[in-house]
Design a protein around this motif. Structure first.
Motif, PDB file in Angstrom:
ATOM      1  N   SER A  29       0.825  -1.209   0.000  1.00  0.00           N
ATOM      2  CA  SER A  29       0.000   0.000   0.000  1.00  0.00           C
ATOM      3  C   SER A  29       0.855   1.252   0.000  1.00  0.00           C
ATOM      4  O   SER A  29       1.983   1.261   0.491  1.00  0.00           O
ATOM      5  CB  SER A  29      -0.895  -0.008   1.247  1.00  0.00           C
ATOM      6  OG  SER A  29      -1.608   1.195   1.350  1.00  0.00           O
ATOM      7  N   THR A  36      -4.127   1.664  -0.159  1.00  0.00           N
ATOM      8  CA  THR A  36      -4.223   2.590  -1.283  1.00  0.00           C
ATOM      9  C   THR A  36      -3.237   2.105  -2.329  1.00  0.00           C
ATOM     10  O   THR A  36      -2.044   1.964  -2.045  1.00  0.00           O
ATOM     11  CB  THR A  36      -3.887   4.038  -0.858  1.00  0.00           C
ATOM     12  OG1 THR A  36      -4.813   4.450   0.156  1.00  0.00           O
ATOM     13  CG2 THR A  36      -3.986   5.004  -2.028  1.00  0.00           C
ATOM     14  N   TYR A  90      -6.661  -4.401 -10.426  1.00  0.00           N
ATOM     15  CA  TYR A  90      -5.921  -4.457  -9.148  1.00  0.00           C
ATOM     16  C   TYR A  90      -5.614  -3.088  -8.563  1.00  0.00           C
ATOM     17  O   TYR A  90      -5.111  -2.994  -7.437  1.00  0.00           O
ATOM     18  CB  TYR A  90      -4.649  -5.303  -9.268  1.00  0.00           C
ATOM     19  CG  TYR A  90      -3.548  -4.765 -10.156  1.00  0.00           C
ATOM     20  CD1 TYR A  90      -3.476  -5.104 -11.502  1.00  0.00           C
ATOM     21  CD2 TYR A  90      -2.550  -3.934  -9.647  1.00  0.00           C
ATOM     22  CE1 TYR A  90      -2.456  -4.632 -12.319  1.00  0.00           C
ATOM     23  CE2 TYR A  90      -1.528  -3.456 -10.453  1.00  0.00           C
ATOM     24  CZ  TYR A  90      -1.487  -3.799 -11.789  1.00  0.00           C
ATOM     25  OH  TYR A  90      -0.487  -3.327 -12.595  1.00  0.00           O
ATOM     26  N   ASP A  91      -5.911  -1.998  -9.269  1.00  0.00           N
ATOM     27  CA  ASP A  91      -5.754  -0.673  -8.646  1.00  0.00           C
ATOM     28  C   ASP A  91      -6.903  -0.469  -7.661  1.00  0.00           C
ATOM     29  O   ASP A  91      -7.909  -1.178  -7.710  1.00  0.00           O
ATOM     30  CB  ASP A  91      -5.759   0.445  -9.699  1.00  0.00           C
ATOM     31  CG  ASP A  91      -7.126   0.627 -10.368  1.00  0.00           C
ATOM     32  OD1 ASP A  91      -7.744  -0.403 -10.720  1.00  0.00           O
ATOM     33  OD2 ASP A  91      -7.576   1.771 -10.517  1.00  0.00           O
ATOM     34  N   THR A  92      -6.758   0.482  -6.772  1.00  0.00           N
ATOM     35  CA  THR A  92      -7.810   0.741  -5.778  1.00  0.00           C
ATOM     36  C   THR A  92      -8.082   2.236  -5.650  1.00  0.00           C
ATOM     37  O   THR A  92      -7.291   3.066  -6.102  1.00  0.00           O
ATOM     38  CB  THR A  92      -7.408   0.228  -4.366  1.00  0.00           C
ATOM     39  OG1 THR A  92      -6.390   1.100  -3.834  1.00  0.00           O
ATOM     40  CG2 THR A  92      -6.908  -1.202  -4.385  1.00  0.00           C
ATOM     41  N   ALA A  96      -8.985   1.824   0.522  1.00  0.00           N
ATOM     42  CA  ALA A  96      -9.931   0.934  -0.159  1.00  0.00           C
ATOM     43  C   ALA A  96     -10.214  -0.332   0.624  1.00  0.00           C
ATOM     44  O   ALA A  96      -9.589  -0.627   1.647  1.00  0.00           O
ATOM     45  CB  ALA A  96      -9.329   0.550  -1.509  1.00  0.00           C
ATOM     46  N   LYS A  98     -10.279  -4.640   0.336  1.00  0.00           N
ATOM     47  CA  LYS A  98      -9.259  -5.559  -0.188  1.00  0.00           C
ATOM     48  C   LYS A  98      -9.753  -6.402  -1.354  1.00  0.00           C
ATOM     49  O   LYS A  98      -8.974  -7.140  -1.951  1.00  0.00           O
ATOM     50  CB  LYS A  98      -8.816  -6.522   0.924  1.00  0.00           C
ATOM     51  CG  LYS A  98      -8.293  -5.854   2.174  1.00  0.00           C
ATOM     52  CD  LYS A  98      -7.844  -6.928   3.177  1.00  0.00           C
ATOM     53  CE  LYS A  98      -7.470  -6.320   4.510  1.00  0.00           C
ATOM     54  NZ  LYS A  98      -8.569  -6.340   5.485  1.00  0.00           N
ATOM     55  N   ASP A 100     -12.407  -5.406  -3.893  1.00  0.00           N
ATOM     56  CA  ASP A 100     -12.892  -4.731  -5.090  1.00  0.00           C
ATOM     57  C   ASP A 100     -11.851  -4.889  -6.198  1.00  0.00           C
ATOM     58  O   ASP A 100     -10.728  -4.388  -6.077  1.00  0.00           O
ATOM     59  CB  ASP A 100     -13.119  -3.237  -4.754  1.00  0.00           C
ATOM     60  CG  ASP A 100     -13.540  -2.419  -5.964  1.00  0.00           C
ATOM     61  OD1 ASP A 100     -13.687  -2.976  -7.067  1.00  0.00           O
ATOM     62  OD2 ASP A 100     -13.715  -1.194  -5.789  1.00  0.00           O
ATOM     63  N   ARG A 102      -9.685  -7.080  -7.031  1.00  0.00           N
ATOM     64  CA  ARG A 102      -8.729  -8.181  -6.763  1.00  0.00           C
ATOM     65  C   ARG A 102      -9.415  -9.534  -6.670  1.00  0.00           C
ATOM     66  O   ARG A 102      -8.828 -10.556  -7.058  1.00  0.00           O
ATOM     67  CB  ARG A 102      -7.974  -7.893  -5.477  1.00  0.00           C
ATOM     68  CG  ARG A 102      -6.900  -6.820  -5.686  1.00  0.00           C
ATOM     69  CD  ARG A 102      -7.099  -5.599  -4.851  1.00  0.00           C
ATOM     70  NE  ARG A 102      -6.062  -4.611  -5.163  1.00  0.00           N
ATOM     71  CZ  ARG A 102      -4.995  -4.423  -4.404  1.00  0.00           C
ATOM     72  NH1 ARG A 102      -4.794  -5.154  -3.327  1.00  0.00           N
ATOM     73  NH2 ARG A 102      -4.115  -3.496  -4.735  1.00  0.00           N
ATOM     74  N   GLU A 135     -10.218   2.524 -11.528  1.00  0.00           N
ATOM     75  CA  GLU A 135     -10.902   3.467 -10.640  1.00  0.00           C
ATOM     76  C   GLU A 135     -10.770   4.933 -11.067  1.00  0.00           C
ATOM     77  O   GLU A 135     -11.554   5.773 -10.648  1.00  0.00           O
ATOM     78  CB  GLU A 135     -10.373   3.310  -9.197  1.00  0.00           C
ATOM     79  CG  GLU A 135     -10.552   1.910  -8.613  1.00  0.00           C
ATOM     80  CD  GLU A 135     -11.990   1.618  -8.172  1.00  0.00           C
ATOM     81  OE1 GLU A 135     -12.876   2.458  -8.420  1.00  0.00           O
ATOM     82  OE2 GLU A 135     -12.205   0.548  -7.591  1.00  0.00           O
ATOM     83  N   HIS A 391     -15.562   0.299  -1.258  1.00  0.00           N
ATOM     84  CA  HIS A 391     -14.690   1.481  -1.333  1.00  0.00           C
ATOM     85  C   HIS A 391     -14.378   1.949   0.085  1.00  0.00           C
ATOM     86  O   HIS A 391     -14.378   3.147   0.375  1.00  0.00           O
ATOM     87  CB  HIS A 391     -15.314   2.615  -2.165  1.00  0.00           C
ATOM     88  CG  HIS A 391     -15.168   2.374  -3.638  1.00  0.00           C
ATOM     89  ND1 HIS A 391     -15.599   3.273  -4.585  1.00  0.00           N
ATOM     90  CD2 HIS A 391     -14.631   1.343  -4.322  1.00  0.00           C
ATOM     91  CE1 HIS A 391     -15.336   2.801  -5.796  1.00  0.00           C
ATOM     92  NE2 HIS A 391     -14.756   1.628  -5.661  1.00  0.00           N
TER      93      HIS A 391
END
Ligand SMILES: [Zn+2]
Length: 420
Positions: A29, A36, A90-92, A96, A98, A100, A102, A135, A391
Protein backbone atom coordinates in the motif's frame (compact mmCIF):
# COMPACT_ATOMS: atom_id res chain seq x y z
CA UNK A 1 -15.01 -27.40 4.97
CA UNK A 2 -12.14 -27.94 7.38
CA UNK A 3 -10.46 -30.91 5.73
CA UNK A 4 -8.67 -30.56 2.43
CA UNK A 5 -8.53 -33.87 0.60
CA UNK A 6 -6.33 -34.08 -2.49
CA UNK A 7 -9.27 -33.89 -4.93
CA UNK A 8 -8.86 -30.62 -6.81
CA UNK A 9 -12.58 -29.85 -6.88
CA UNK A 10 -13.11 -30.27 -3.15
CA UNK A 11 -15.39 -27.84 -1.39
CA UNK A 12 -13.72 -25.14 0.68
CA UNK A 13 -10.30 -25.32 -0.88
CA UNK A 14 -10.43 -22.08 -2.86
CA UNK A 15 -12.01 -19.66 -0.39
CA UNK A 16 -9.40 -19.35 2.39
CA UNK A 17 -6.62 -19.32 -0.22
CA UNK A 18 -8.21 -16.43 -2.15
CA UNK A 19 -8.81 -14.43 1.03
CA UNK A 20 -5.24 -15.01 2.25
CA UNK A 21 -3.87 -13.71 -1.04
CA UNK A 22 -6.15 -10.65 -0.89
CA UNK A 23 -4.71 -9.96 2.59
CA UNK A 24 -1.19 -10.35 1.26
CA UNK A 25 -1.82 -7.93 -1.63
CA UNK A 26 -3.43 -5.42 0.76
CA UNK A 27 -0.09 -5.09 2.57
CA UNK A 28 1.33 -3.50 -0.60
CA UNK A 29 0.00 0.00 0.00
CA UNK A 30 0.98 3.63 -0.55
CA UNK A 31 -0.35 4.56 2.87
CA UNK A 32 0.88 3.54 6.31
CA UNK A 33 -2.58 2.52 7.41
CA UNK A 34 -5.15 0.95 5.10
CA UNK A 35 -4.95 0.05 1.43
CA UNK A 36 -4.22 2.59 -1.28
CA UNK A 37 -2.87 1.31 -4.59
CA UNK A 38 -3.17 3.89 -7.34
CA UNK A 39 -1.89 3.61 -10.87
CA UNK A 40 1.88 3.09 -11.28
CA UNK A 41 2.75 3.84 -7.64
CA UNK A 42 5.46 1.66 -6.04
CA UNK A 43 2.72 -0.36 -4.30
CA UNK A 44 0.92 -0.78 -7.62
CA UNK A 45 4.04 -2.06 -9.35
CA UNK A 46 4.78 -4.44 -6.50
CA UNK A 47 1.22 -5.76 -6.72
CA UNK A 48 1.66 -6.35 -10.46
CA UNK A 49 4.89 -8.28 -9.84
CA UNK A 50 3.19 -10.45 -7.22
CA UNK A 51 0.23 -11.20 -9.48
CA UNK A 52 2.58 -12.09 -12.31
CA UNK A 53 4.42 -14.53 -10.07
CA UNK A 54 1.18 -16.17 -8.93
CA UNK A 55 0.03 -16.51 -12.53
CA UNK A 56 3.31 -18.18 -13.43
CA UNK A 57 2.99 -20.54 -10.46
CA UNK A 58 -0.50 -21.44 -11.71
CA UNK A 59 0.91 -22.63 -15.02
CA UNK A 60 0.30 -19.51 -17.08
CA UNK A 61 2.71 -17.66 -19.33
CA UNK A 62 2.61 -14.26 -17.62
CA UNK A 63 3.73 -10.78 -18.55
CA UNK A 64 3.12 -7.11 -17.78
CA UNK A 65 1.97 -5.16 -20.81
CA UNK A 66 2.62 -1.57 -21.90
CA UNK A 67 -0.20 -0.09 -19.81
CA UNK A 68 0.69 -2.16 -16.71
CA UNK A 69 -1.89 -4.94 -17.05
CA UNK A 70 -0.75 -8.30 -15.74
CA UNK A 71 -1.63 -10.92 -18.32
CA UNK A 72 -1.51 -14.67 -17.74
CA UNK A 73 -2.21 -17.00 -20.63
CA UNK A 74 -3.22 -20.62 -20.11
CA UNK A 75 -3.07 -22.19 -23.54
CA UNK A 76 -5.90 -24.35 -24.80
CA UNK A 77 -5.67 -27.92 -26.09
CA UNK A 78 -5.92 -26.60 -29.64
CA UNK A 79 -4.26 -23.42 -30.78
CA UNK A 80 -6.98 -22.01 -33.04
CA UNK A 81 -10.01 -22.25 -30.76
CA UNK A 82 -9.95 -18.66 -29.53
CA UNK A 83 -9.45 -16.96 -26.18
CA UNK A 84 -11.73 -16.31 -23.24
CA UNK A 85 -10.67 -13.36 -21.07
CA UNK A 86 -11.28 -13.56 -17.33
CA UNK A 87 -10.38 -10.23 -15.77
CA UNK A 88 -10.79 -7.52 -13.19
CA UNK A 89 -8.64 -4.69 -11.82
CA UNK A 90 -5.92 -4.46 -9.15
CA UNK A 91 -5.75 -0.67 -8.65
CA UNK A 92 -7.81 0.74 -5.78
CA UNK A 93 -9.41 3.91 -4.53
CA UNK A 94 -7.78 5.61 -1.52
CA UNK A 95 -8.30 3.76 1.76
CA UNK A 96 -9.93 0.93 -0.16
CA UNK A 97 -11.36 -2.48 0.54
CA UNK A 98 -9.26 -5.56 -0.19
CA UNK A 99 -11.62 -7.31 -2.60
CA UNK A 100 -12.89 -4.73 -5.09
CA UNK A 101 -11.30 -5.86 -8.36
CA UNK A 102 -8.73 -8.18 -6.76
CA UNK A 103 -11.34 -10.84 -5.96
CA UNK A 104 -11.93 -11.41 -9.69
CA UNK A 105 -8.23 -11.77 -10.49
CA UNK A 106 -7.44 -14.03 -7.52
CA UNK A 107 -10.47 -16.24 -8.22
CA UNK A 108 -9.39 -16.69 -11.83
CA UNK A 109 -5.79 -17.52 -10.82
CA UNK A 110 -7.03 -20.07 -8.25
CA UNK A 111 -9.23 -21.78 -10.83
CA UNK A 112 -6.50 -21.93 -13.50
CA UNK A 113 -4.10 -23.26 -10.87
CA UNK A 114 -6.63 -25.99 -10.13
CA UNK A 115 -6.90 -26.91 -13.84
CA UNK A 116 -3.14 -26.89 -14.16
CA UNK A 117 -2.61 -29.19 -11.16
CA UNK A 118 -5.11 -31.57 -12.68
CA UNK A 119 -3.16 -31.30 -15.98
CA UNK A 120 -6.35 -30.27 -17.64
CA UNK A 121 -6.43 -28.10 -20.78
CA UNK A 122 -9.66 -26.63 -22.11
CA UNK A 123 -10.47 -26.50 -25.82
CA UNK A 124 -9.77 -22.74 -25.77
CA UNK A 125 -7.15 -20.46 -24.24
CA UNK A 126 -7.84 -18.55 -21.02
CA UNK A 127 -6.31 -15.14 -20.49
CA UNK A 128 -6.45 -14.00 -16.90
CA UNK A 129 -5.94 -10.24 -16.87
CA UNK A 130 -5.33 -8.05 -13.86
CA UNK A 131 -6.21 -4.63 -15.26
CA UNK A 132 -3.89 -1.91 -14.08
CA UNK A 133 -6.35 0.94 -13.80
CA UNK A 134 -10.12 1.01 -13.41
CA UNK A 135 -10.90 3.47 -10.64
CA UNK A 136 -9.62 6.62 -12.34
CA UNK A 137 -8.00 7.94 -9.15
CA UNK A 138 -4.65 9.22 -10.42
CA UNK A 139 -5.47 10.64 -13.85
CA UNK A 140 -9.24 11.16 -13.42
CA UNK A 141 -9.82 8.72 -16.23
CA UNK A 142 -11.18 5.25 -15.55
CA UNK A 143 -10.57 1.97 -17.43
CA UNK A 144 -7.05 2.78 -18.66
CA UNK A 145 -6.09 -0.92 -18.50
CA UNK A 146 -9.19 -2.54 -19.97
CA UNK A 147 -9.67 0.13 -22.63
CA UNK A 148 -6.21 -0.76 -24.00
CA UNK A 149 -6.99 -4.50 -24.23
CA UNK A 150 -10.35 -3.70 -25.80
CA UNK A 151 -8.58 -1.53 -28.41
CA UNK A 152 -10.31 1.61 -27.10
CA UNK A 153 -7.43 3.44 -25.43
CA UNK A 154 -7.55 7.17 -26.18
CA UNK A 155 -3.96 8.36 -26.89
CA UNK A 156 -4.95 11.94 -26.00
CA UNK A 157 -4.97 10.75 -22.37
CA UNK A 158 -1.17 10.44 -22.48
CA UNK A 159 -0.99 14.24 -22.06
CA UNK A 160 -3.26 14.24 -19.01
CA UNK A 161 -1.58 15.24 -15.74
CA UNK A 162 -1.99 13.90 -12.22
CA UNK A 163 -2.22 16.17 -9.15
CA UNK A 164 1.59 16.37 -8.96
CA UNK A 165 1.73 17.62 -12.56
CA UNK A 166 3.16 14.45 -14.07
CA UNK A 167 1.73 13.36 -17.42
CA UNK A 168 0.44 9.85 -18.01
CA UNK A 169 3.10 9.54 -20.71
CA UNK A 170 5.82 10.49 -18.20
CA UNK A 171 4.47 8.16 -15.50
CA UNK A 172 4.48 5.23 -17.92
CA UNK A 173 8.06 5.94 -19.01
CA UNK A 174 9.21 6.34 -15.41
CA UNK A 175 7.76 2.86 -14.76
CA UNK A 176 9.74 1.47 -17.69
CA UNK A 177 6.67 1.06 -19.89
CA UNK A 178 6.38 2.13 -23.53
CA UNK A 179 3.40 4.46 -24.14
CA UNK A 180 3.65 3.98 -27.90
CA UNK A 181 3.02 0.26 -27.52
CA UNK A 182 -0.38 0.72 -25.82
CA UNK A 183 -2.10 1.17 -29.18
CA UNK A 184 -1.02 -2.36 -30.12
CA UNK A 185 -2.56 -4.05 -27.06
CA UNK A 186 -6.07 -4.31 -28.51
CA UNK A 187 -7.13 -7.93 -29.04
CA UNK A 188 -8.47 -9.12 -32.38
CA UNK A 189 -12.24 -9.47 -31.93
CA UNK A 190 -12.32 -12.63 -34.08
CA UNK A 191 -10.07 -14.44 -31.58
CA UNK A 192 -12.20 -13.56 -28.54
CA UNK A 193 -14.79 -16.01 -27.24
CA UNK A 194 -15.96 -13.69 -24.49
CA UNK A 195 -15.11 -11.69 -21.40
CA UNK A 196 -16.14 -12.76 -17.91
CA UNK A 197 -15.58 -10.96 -14.62
CA UNK A 198 -16.14 -11.99 -11.02
CA UNK A 199 -16.61 -8.95 -8.79
CA UNK A 200 -17.77 -8.15 -5.28
CA UNK A 201 -21.31 -6.73 -5.41
CA UNK A 202 -20.36 -3.47 -3.65
CA UNK A 203 -23.91 -3.17 -2.37
CA UNK A 204 -26.28 -4.74 0.17
CA UNK A 205 -28.83 -6.58 -2.02
CA UNK A 206 -27.42 -10.13 -1.87
CA UNK A 207 -26.63 -9.77 1.83
CA UNK A 208 -30.18 -8.60 2.43
CA UNK A 209 -31.64 -11.54 0.51
CA UNK A 210 -29.32 -14.15 2.04
CA UNK A 211 -27.87 -15.15 -1.34
CA UNK A 212 -24.15 -15.61 -2.09
CA UNK A 213 -24.04 -14.87 -5.83
CA UNK A 214 -25.88 -13.21 -8.68
CA UNK A 215 -25.58 -12.91 -12.41
CA UNK A 216 -25.36 -9.37 -13.73
CA UNK A 217 -27.93 -8.52 -16.40
CA UNK A 218 -26.60 -5.09 -17.24
CA UNK A 219 -24.38 -2.32 -16.01
CA UNK A 220 -26.37 0.82 -15.35
CA UNK A 221 -26.02 3.94 -17.44
CA UNK A 222 -24.92 7.01 -15.51
CA UNK A 223 -25.16 10.74 -15.99
CA UNK A 224 -23.45 13.38 -13.89
CA UNK A 225 -24.28 17.05 -13.56
CA UNK A 226 -22.91 20.19 -11.99
CA UNK A 227 -25.77 22.33 -10.63
CA UNK A 228 -25.34 25.97 -9.70
CA UNK A 229 -27.99 27.94 -7.81
CA UNK A 230 -27.77 31.76 -7.94
CA UNK A 231 -29.65 33.70 -5.25
CA UNK A 232 -29.01 36.99 -3.47
CA UNK A 233 -26.71 37.67 -0.56
CA UNK A 234 -28.11 39.55 2.41
CA UNK A 235 -27.59 40.23 6.09
CA UNK A 236 -28.63 37.23 8.18
CA UNK A 237 -30.24 39.54 10.73
CA UNK A 238 -31.97 42.21 8.67
CA UNK A 239 -33.62 40.48 5.69
CA UNK A 240 -37.03 39.02 6.65
CA UNK A 241 -37.59 35.39 5.72
CA UNK A 242 -40.25 36.21 3.12
CA UNK A 243 -37.93 38.56 1.23
CA UNK A 244 -34.95 36.22 0.87
CA UNK A 245 -33.60 34.55 -2.26
CA UNK A 246 -31.46 31.98 -0.50
CA UNK A 247 -29.41 29.77 -2.86
CA UNK A 248 -28.76 27.10 -0.19
CA UNK A 249 -32.40 26.55 0.76
CA UNK A 250 -33.27 26.21 -2.94
CA UNK A 251 -30.45 23.67 -3.26
CA UNK A 252 -31.84 21.78 -0.27
CA UNK A 253 -35.18 21.52 -2.08
CA UNK A 254 -33.43 20.16 -5.17
CA UNK A 255 -31.72 17.48 -3.06
CA UNK A 256 -35.07 16.37 -1.63
CA UNK A 257 -36.71 16.51 -5.05
CA UNK A 258 -33.99 14.16 -6.44
CA UNK A 259 -34.50 11.77 -3.55
CA UNK A 260 -38.29 11.74 -3.89
CA UNK A 261 -38.23 11.39 -7.65
CA UNK A 262 -35.68 8.56 -7.77
CA UNK A 263 -37.37 6.65 -4.95
CA UNK A 264 -40.60 6.68 -6.95
CA UNK A 265 -39.03 5.14 -10.09
CA UNK A 266 -37.99 1.48 -10.07
CA UNK A 267 -34.34 0.96 -10.96
CA UNK A 268 -33.44 4.65 -10.75
CA UNK A 269 -30.96 5.99 -8.19
CA UNK A 270 -29.86 9.58 -7.68
CA UNK A 271 -27.22 11.07 -5.40
CA UNK A 272 -26.17 14.60 -4.53
CA UNK A 273 -22.69 13.86 -3.21
CA UNK A 274 -21.35 17.38 -2.94
CA UNK A 275 -22.96 20.61 -1.75
CA UNK A 276 -20.97 23.77 -1.23
CA UNK A 277 -21.69 27.40 -0.48
CA UNK A 278 -18.63 29.11 -2.00
CA UNK A 279 -17.31 31.77 0.37
CA UNK A 280 -20.20 31.03 2.71
CA UNK A 281 -20.26 32.86 6.01
CA UNK A 282 -22.24 32.23 9.17
CA UNK A 283 -24.10 35.57 9.07
CA UNK A 284 -24.71 35.99 5.33
CA UNK A 285 -27.61 34.59 3.31
CA UNK A 286 -26.04 32.31 0.66
CA UNK A 287 -25.80 33.94 -2.75
CA UNK A 288 -24.42 30.86 -4.48
CA UNK A 289 -24.73 27.14 -3.95
CA UNK A 290 -23.07 24.39 -6.00
CA UNK A 291 -24.24 20.77 -6.12
CA UNK A 292 -23.19 17.59 -7.86
CA UNK A 293 -25.76 15.13 -9.14
CA UNK A 294 -25.21 11.51 -10.16
CA UNK A 295 -28.15 9.53 -11.57
CA UNK A 296 -28.08 5.92 -12.77
CA UNK A 297 -30.54 3.49 -14.34
CA UNK A 298 -30.44 0.16 -16.13
CA UNK A 299 -32.34 1.65 -19.07
CA UNK A 300 -31.17 4.72 -20.91
CA UNK A 301 -34.76 5.93 -21.47
CA UNK A 302 -35.34 5.96 -17.70
CA UNK A 303 -32.15 7.97 -17.24
CA UNK A 304 -33.14 10.40 -19.96
CA UNK A 305 -36.61 10.88 -18.47
CA UNK A 306 -35.16 11.38 -14.98
CA UNK A 307 -32.80 14.08 -16.24
CA UNK A 308 -35.72 15.91 -17.87
CA UNK A 309 -37.90 15.58 -14.74
CA UNK A 310 -35.16 16.82 -12.40
CA UNK A 311 -34.55 19.75 -14.71
CA UNK A 312 -38.27 20.64 -14.78
CA UNK A 313 -38.57 20.19 -10.99
CA UNK A 314 -35.57 22.45 -10.44
CA UNK A 315 -37.06 25.11 -12.71
CA UNK A 316 -40.24 25.14 -10.57
CA UNK A 317 -38.19 25.48 -7.38
CA UNK A 318 -36.26 28.34 -8.97
CA UNK A 319 -39.41 30.17 -10.05
CA UNK A 320 -41.05 29.84 -6.64
CA UNK A 321 -37.95 30.99 -4.76
CA UNK A 322 -36.79 33.74 -7.12
CA UNK A 323 -33.40 32.13 -7.79
CA UNK A 324 -31.85 30.90 -11.03
CA UNK A 325 -30.57 27.38 -11.49
CA UNK A 326 -28.07 26.17 -14.09
CA UNK A 327 -27.61 22.46 -14.78
CA UNK A 328 -24.60 21.26 -16.82
CA UNK A 329 -24.07 17.64 -17.80
CA UNK A 330 -20.44 16.73 -16.99
CA UNK A 331 -20.43 13.09 -18.10
CA UNK A 332 -22.72 10.43 -19.48
CA UNK A 333 -22.18 6.72 -20.04
CA UNK A 334 -24.87 4.55 -21.60
CA UNK A 335 -26.08 1.36 -19.97
CA UNK A 336 -24.45 -1.86 -21.14
CA UNK A 337 -26.21 -5.24 -21.33
CA UNK A 338 -24.50 -8.49 -20.48
CA UNK A 339 -24.88 -11.04 -23.26
CA UNK A 340 -27.86 -13.42 -22.93
CA UNK A 341 -25.62 -16.39 -23.85
CA UNK A 342 -23.05 -15.55 -21.17
CA UNK A 343 -25.85 -15.04 -18.64
CA UNK A 344 -27.28 -18.46 -19.58
CA UNK A 345 -23.86 -20.13 -19.19
CA UNK A 346 -23.38 -18.47 -15.79
CA UNK A 347 -26.92 -19.49 -14.77
CA UNK A 348 -26.04 -23.10 -15.62
CA UNK A 349 -22.88 -22.97 -13.54
CA UNK A 350 -24.60 -21.32 -10.56
CA UNK A 351 -27.41 -23.89 -10.64
CA UNK A 352 -25.00 -26.85 -10.97
CA UNK A 353 -23.16 -25.56 -7.88
CA UNK A 354 -26.45 -25.75 -5.96
CA UNK A 355 -27.05 -22.01 -5.62
CA UNK A 356 -30.30 -20.17 -6.28
CA UNK A 357 -30.09 -18.20 -9.54
CA UNK A 358 -30.55 -14.47 -8.94
CA UNK A 359 -30.08 -11.59 -11.37
CA UNK A 360 -28.98 -8.05 -10.58
CA UNK A 361 -28.28 -4.82 -12.41
CA UNK A 362 -24.86 -3.40 -11.57
CA UNK A 363 -25.13 0.18 -10.38
CA UNK A 364 -21.34 0.55 -10.54
CA UNK A 365 -19.20 0.57 -13.69
CA UNK A 366 -16.75 -2.29 -14.31
CA UNK A 367 -13.99 -3.24 -16.77
CA UNK A 368 -16.57 -5.42 -18.55
CA UNK A 369 -18.07 -2.22 -19.99
CA UNK A 370 -15.01 -1.77 -22.21
CA UNK A 371 -15.58 -5.13 -23.93
CA UNK A 372 -19.21 -4.49 -24.81
CA UNK A 373 -19.63 -4.53 -28.58
CA UNK A 374 -16.27 -6.31 -29.01
CA UNK A 375 -17.11 -9.66 -27.48
CA UNK A 376 -19.78 -11.31 -25.32
CA UNK A 377 -19.60 -10.08 -21.73
CA UNK A 378 -20.74 -11.76 -18.53
CA UNK A 379 -20.38 -10.90 -14.84
CA UNK A 380 -20.84 -12.72 -11.58
CA UNK A 381 -21.41 -10.77 -8.37
CA UNK A 382 -20.34 -12.09 -4.98
CA UNK A 383 -22.08 -11.08 -1.75
CA UNK A 384 -20.52 -8.14 0.07
CA UNK A 385 -20.57 -8.50 3.88
CA UNK A 386 -20.73 -5.82 6.55
CA UNK A 387 -23.92 -4.14 5.31
CA UNK A 388 -22.70 -4.19 1.70
CA UNK A 389 -20.15 -1.43 2.24
CA UNK A 390 -17.45 -1.02 -0.42
CA UNK A 391 -14.69 1.48 -1.33
CA UNK A 392 -13.87 1.26 2.36
CA UNK A 393 -11.59 -0.78 4.64
CA UNK A 394 -14.84 -2.23 6.03
CA UNK A 395 -15.48 -4.09 2.77
CA UNK A 396 -15.70 -7.80 3.51
CA UNK A 397 -16.42 -11.17 1.96
CA UNK A 398 -16.66 -14.64 3.49
CA UNK A 399 -14.34 -17.53 2.62
CA UNK A 400 -17.45 -19.61 1.82
CA UNK A 401 -18.67 -17.08 -0.74
CA UNK A 402 -15.22 -16.71 -2.32
CA UNK A 403 -15.05 -20.47 -2.53
CA UNK A 404 -18.45 -20.70 -4.16
CA UNK A 405 -17.51 -18.01 -6.69
CA UNK A 406 -14.38 -19.98 -7.64
CA UNK A 407 -16.33 -23.22 -8.00
CA UNK A 408 -18.91 -21.48 -10.19
CA UNK A 409 -16.16 -19.98 -12.34
CA UNK A 410 -14.47 -23.38 -12.63
CA UNK A 411 -17.75 -25.03 -13.64
CA UNK A 412 -18.49 -22.20 -16.08
CA UNK A 413 -15.10 -22.72 -17.77
CA UNK A 414 -15.46 -26.50 -17.90
CA UNK A 415 -18.88 -26.21 -19.58
CA UNK A 416 -18.12 -23.12 -21.65
CA UNK A 417 -17.76 -24.86 -25.01
CA UNK A 418 -20.67 -27.24 -24.58
CA UNK A 419 -23.36 -25.33 -22.67
CA UNK A 420 -25.88 -23.35 -24.76
ZN1 LIG B 1 -14.06 -2.73 -8.98
Amino acid sequence: MTKSPPDHADTGRFGPHILARAEQLARLSESEAGLTCTYLSAAHRATAAQLREWMRDAGMVSSIDAVGNVVGRYAGSTSAAGTLIVGSHYDTVRNAGKYDGRLGILTAIAVVDDLNRARRRLPFAIEVIGFSEEEGVRFSSAYLGSSAVAGRFDPALLRRRDEAGETLDGALRAAGLDPAAIARLGRAAHDLLGYVEVHIEQGPVLLDEGLPLSIVTSIAGAARYAITVHGSAGHAGTVPMALRRDAATAAAEIVLFVERHCAATAGLVGTVGKITVPEGTVNVIPKLCELSLDIRAAEDEVLQAAAADISAGSAQIAARRGVTIEIHETSRSPSVSCSPQMQAKLEGAVARCGVQVRHLVSGAGHDAVMFHGITEIGMLFVRCGNGGISHSPLESISAEDADLAARVLRDFLLHFSTSP
